[in-house]
Scaffold this motif. Structure first.
Motif, short mmCIF file in Angstrom:
data_model
loop_
_atom_site.label_atom_id
_atom_site.label_comp_id
_atom_site.label_asym_id
_atom_site.label_seq_id
_atom_site.Cartn_x
_atom_site.Cartn_y
_atom_site.Cartn_z
N LEU A 227 -4.38 14.23 -4.96
CA LEU A 227 -4.35 13.00 -4.17
C LEU A 227 -5.21 11.91 -4.81
O LEU A 227 -4.84 10.74 -4.81
N GLY A 228 -6.35 12.30 -5.36
CA GLY A 228 -7.21 11.33 -6.03
C GLY A 228 -6.50 10.66 -7.20
O GLY A 228 -6.56 9.43 -7.38
N ARG A 229 -5.78 11.47 -8.00
CA ARG A 229 -5.04 10.90 -9.13
C ARG A 229 -3.91 10.00 -8.65
O ARG A 229 -3.67 8.92 -9.21
N LEU A 230 -3.20 10.44 -7.61
CA LEU A 230 -2.08 9.65 -7.08
C LEU A 230 -2.55 8.31 -6.54
O LEU A 230 -1.91 7.27 -6.76
N LEU B 204 0.82 -1.21 0.00
CA LEU B 204 0.00 0.00 0.00
C LEU B 204 0.86 1.26 0.00
O LEU B 204 1.92 1.30 0.63
N PRO B 205 0.42 2.31 -0.69
CA PRO B 205 1.20 3.55 -0.77
C PRO B 205 1.15 4.35 0.54
O PRO B 205 0.16 4.33 1.26
N TYR B 206 2.24 5.08 0.77
CA TYR B 206 2.32 6.02 1.89
C TYR B 206 2.64 7.38 1.29
O TYR B 206 3.69 7.58 0.68
N ILE B 207 1.71 8.34 1.44
CA ILE B 207 1.85 9.67 0.84
C ILE B 207 1.95 10.70 1.96
O ILE B 207 1.17 10.67 2.91
N ASP C 216 -6.02 22.46 -4.90
CA ASP C 216 -5.76 21.39 -5.86
C ASP C 216 -5.46 20.04 -5.21
O ASP C 216 -5.37 19.02 -5.91
N LEU C 217 -5.29 20.02 -3.90
CA LEU C 217 -4.81 18.81 -3.24
C LEU C 217 -5.75 17.62 -3.40
O LEU C 217 -5.30 16.49 -3.60
#
Length: 286
Positions: free
Chosen positions: A272-275, A194-197, A267-268
Motif C-alpha cells: 500500500l505504501g508503494r501504491l 485522489l486514488p481509491y484502493i 506484505d500489505l
C-alpha cells in the motif's frame, strides 16, 4: 516450526500470561484445523503458521498493522437513526444492534482512521464482519462517505477493506440506497484527483460486492478470501453447470482479471505504501 518448538512456545505463553485459560490459550485454524497457540497467532498477524489461512480481523488490528506507529486517529462515525423501519424478526432490530455493539465495541460495521503509511498520508476504512456480518446499512454508507470526505480534506488516498455478507435486511430499501450513494462518493474522490484502493477480505459478497468493493483504481485481495455476489449453489442451479473448485476465491478472481493482485497480510503495508506513492504522483502529474 517443529512440534518441540511449538510445545516450548506454549510453555512460555502459559508462564508469562497468567490470565490465560484453556478456552483462549488455543485457536483452531479454520483453514487446516490445526490447534495454534493464540499468542503465536497474534504475533503472526492472525495468519495460521501452518497453512497460511488468514483469519478475520477487525478495524483496530487493521489500523495497528497498517499505519505508522502513533500516526493515526480513529475518525468519529456519523450518527444515523437506529431503526428507521421499526423492523422486528426474531428480535427487535435495536436489540441486535445493542448486542453487536457490546460484542465489538464499535458503533457499527464500518470505521475510518486517518494517519500515515510509510510516511504518506492515507485514510483507511475497514468493514468488520463481526458486526452483524459486516452488513451494509445507513451507518455503513454514512461512514463510507465520511471517509471519502476526510480523504478529500486531507488530500490523501482512500483505502477500504471490505468484509460483508451484503445488504442489511433490517433496513430494506434504505440499505440498498447505499450502493448508489457510495458510488457517487467515489466519483467525488476521483474528481478531487485522489486514488481509491480496495482490499477485499474474507468474505466479501452481496450488495457490497456489487458496489464499492469492485470500484477501486487498484483491486487487492487477501489470499483465499471468499468473494462473491451470490452463492455458488444459486449460480450452479441457474447455469446448470458444475463450477471450478476455486471459484469465488481471490486467486480465481486474479487469474480472470477481476482483481489486480493477491497479497499476504504481512506484505500489505509495504504494498500500500508503494501504491500510494505511485498513484498520488501519477494523479498529481495528470
Amino acid at each position: 516450526m517443529s512440534w518441540i518448538s511449538r510445545v516450548r512456545n506454549a510453555l512460555a505463553y502459559v508462564t508469562t500470561r497468567p490470565g490465560e485459560t484453556a478456552d483462549n490459550l488455543w485457536h483452531k485454524c479454520k483453514g487446516c484445523g490445526t490447534m495454534v497457540f493464540s499468542k503465536e497467532l497474534e504475533e503472526n498477524l492472525y495468519v495460521c503458521p501452518t497453512c497460511d489461512h488468514h483469519e478475520r480481523i477487525g478495524p483496530a488490528r487493521r489500523f495497528e498493522y497498517l499505519f505508522d506507529e502513533g500516526s493515526y486517529a480513529v475518525l468519529t462515525s456519523p450518527r444515523v437513526v437506529d431503526d428507521p423501519l421499526k423492523f422486528r424478526d426474531q428480535k427487535p432490530y435495536p436489540a441486535r444492534l445493542k448486542a453487536a455493539r457490546t460484542a465489538t465495541g464499535e458503533p457499527d460495521a464500518f470505521l475510518n482512521a486517518s494517519g500515515t503509511i510509510l510516511g504518506q498520508k492515507a485514510v483507511i476504512g475497514v468493514q468488520d464482519f463481526a458486526f452483524m456480518g459486516g452488513s451494509m446499512g445507513q451507518a455503513v454508507g454514512e461512514a463510507f462517505i465520511a471517509g471519502v470526505e476526510a480523504a478529500i480534506a486531507a488530500k490523501a488516498p482512500y483505502i477500504v477493506f471490505t468484509a460483508s455478507g451484503g445488504a442489511r435486511m433490517q433496513e430494506g430499501i434504505l440499505s440498498l440506497m447505499q450502493m448508489p450513494r457510495t458510488t457517487v462518493a467515489i466519483e467525488m474522490l476521483h474528481d478531487a484527483g485522489l486514488p481509491y484502493i480496495v482490499v477485499l477480505t474474507d468474505p466479501t459478497s452481496g450488495g457490497v460486492m456489487a458496489a464499492y468493493a469492485m470500484l477501486g483504481d487498484v483491486q487487492i485481495a487477501e489470499p483465499r478470501a471468499t468473494l462473491a455476489f451470490t452463492g455458488r449453489r444459486v449460480i450452479e442451479n441457474t447455469i446448470r453447470e458444475k463450477l471450478p473448485d476455486d471459484f469465488q476465491t481471490s486467486e480465481y478472481y486474479r487469474d480472470h482479471g477481476l482483481v489486480d493482485m493477491v497479497e499476504h497480510r504481512k506484505d500489505l503495508r509495504e504494498v500500500l505504501g508503494r501504491l500510494i506513492g505511485l498513484l498520488v504522483d501519477a494523479k498529481a502529474a495528470a
